[in-house]
Design an enzyme around this catalytic site. Structure first.
Site, PDB file in Angstrom:
ATOM      1  N   GLU A 121       0.814  -1.217   0.000  1.00 16.52           N
ATOM      2  CA  GLU A 121       0.000   0.000   0.000  1.00 16.52           C
ATOM      3  C   GLU A 121       0.849   1.271   0.000  1.00 16.52           C
ATOM      4  O   GLU A 121       0.366   2.349   0.337  1.00 16.52           O
ATOM      5  CB  GLU A 121      -0.938   0.000   1.212  1.00 16.52           C
ATOM      6  CG  GLU A 121      -2.013  -1.064   1.145  1.00 16.52           C
ATOM      7  CD  GLU A 121      -2.870  -0.957  -0.105  1.00 16.52           C
ATOM      8  OE1 GLU A 121      -3.384   0.144  -0.376  1.00 16.52           O
ATOM      9  OE2 GLU A 121      -3.019  -1.968  -0.815  1.00 16.52           O
ATOM     10  N   ARG A 159      19.045   7.747 -21.167  1.00 16.43           N
ATOM     11  CA  ARG A 159      19.139   8.067 -22.589  1.00 16.43           C
ATOM     12  C   ARG A 159      19.647   9.484 -22.829  1.00 16.43           C
ATOM     13  O   ARG A 159      20.204   9.779 -23.888  1.00 16.43           O
ATOM     14  CB  ARG A 159      17.767   7.909 -23.251  1.00 16.43           C
ATOM     15  CG  ARG A 159      17.273   6.479 -23.334  1.00 16.43           C
ATOM     16  CD  ARG A 159      15.822   6.422 -23.786  1.00 16.43           C
ATOM     17  NE  ARG A 159      15.621   7.067 -25.076  1.00 16.43           N
ATOM     18  CZ  ARG A 159      15.843   6.500 -26.254  1.00 16.43           C
ATOM     19  NH1 ARG A 159      16.288   5.256 -26.294  1.00 16.43           N
ATOM     20  NH2 ARG A 159      15.633   7.151 -27.375  1.00 16.43           N
TER      21      ARG A 159
END
Length: 230
Positions: A121, A159
């Site tokens: 949770e 990237r």
């Protein structure tokens, strides 16, 4: 081999399932970036900072409800040990800001990212209030293992680290560059089962190819993501 002239971008992932990233950090582009010292990825077991014989890291939520919540003590201890004045603490949360190209570019400028991945949770709200600098979501869905969301962030941010992609031009052709989706790509054979590559791509006319690709990007974006054109 690329010679690194600066400190690599460091990712420290705190997780109950650190083995999740093992293959991810040793294969393909991310694996090569780690080998070349362009990025540094550590997947750390949160239990190492838990107290007691059983190293408990979660407990039932106050007020009742299903599931378990990650306790604040081990997270505070881990972050306080790992962070430095330049560190940024990120929590991978479905209700955080959406991970996008601009966010990835911003994070790639940092030197040290500590990633918190929730399970069950989620984590105690006091961690979010006191330790977390940014909360990041990878989409409008919930994962059973937050380390998968962290892996997505590591990949997409890396990237933008110079040298990671090898061909820097690859970034300029990505979807979402300039607010548009990418154009279609084809390779050999030119005719496969009667499905032919558009003639313009075989013409050798670079100007015509550029115009065709631009038209394709605009049309695909108009159909699939018109919100990007507004």
């Amino acid at each position: 081999m690329i010679r690194v002239m600066y400190e690599p971008l460091r990712f420290d992932l705190l997780s109950l399932f650190p083995e999740t990233l093992n293959g991810f950090t040793s294969e393909s582009i991310i694996g090569r970036a780690c080998e070349q010292g362009l990025i540094n990825v550590q997947s750390l077991d949160l239990r190492n900072w838990a107290e007691g014989r059983h190293r408990v890291t979660d407990d039932r939520p106050f007020g009742g409800g299903a599931g378990m919540v990650l306790k604040p003590e081990p997270i505070f201890a881990a972050v306080e040990e790992l962070r430095n004045p330049e560190s940024k603490v990120l929590y991978m949360a479905p209700d955080g800001e959406t991970l996008c190209r601009e966010v990835c570019q911003e994070l790639a400028e940092e030197s040290h990212l500590i990633l918190l991945s929730g399970h069950y949770e989620g984590i105690d709200q006091r961690v979010r209030d006191e330790l977390v600098d940014r909360e990041i979501s990878v989409g409008d869905f919930v994962l059973t293992n937050g380390a998968l969301a962290a892996a997505t962030l590591i990949d997409s941010v890396s990237r933008f680290v110079p040298g990671v992609l090898g061909e820097e031009g690859s970034l300029s052709q990505d979807s979402f560059t300039g607010g548009r989706l990418s154009f279609p790509q084809y390779t050999r054979p030119a005719d496969f089962r009667g499905m032919k590559v558009p003639e313009v791509l075989l013409s050798g006319d670079h100007g015509a190819i550029a115009r065709w690709r631009d038209e394709q990007m605009v049309e695909k974006t108009r159909v699939r993501r018109p919100d990007l054109l507004n």
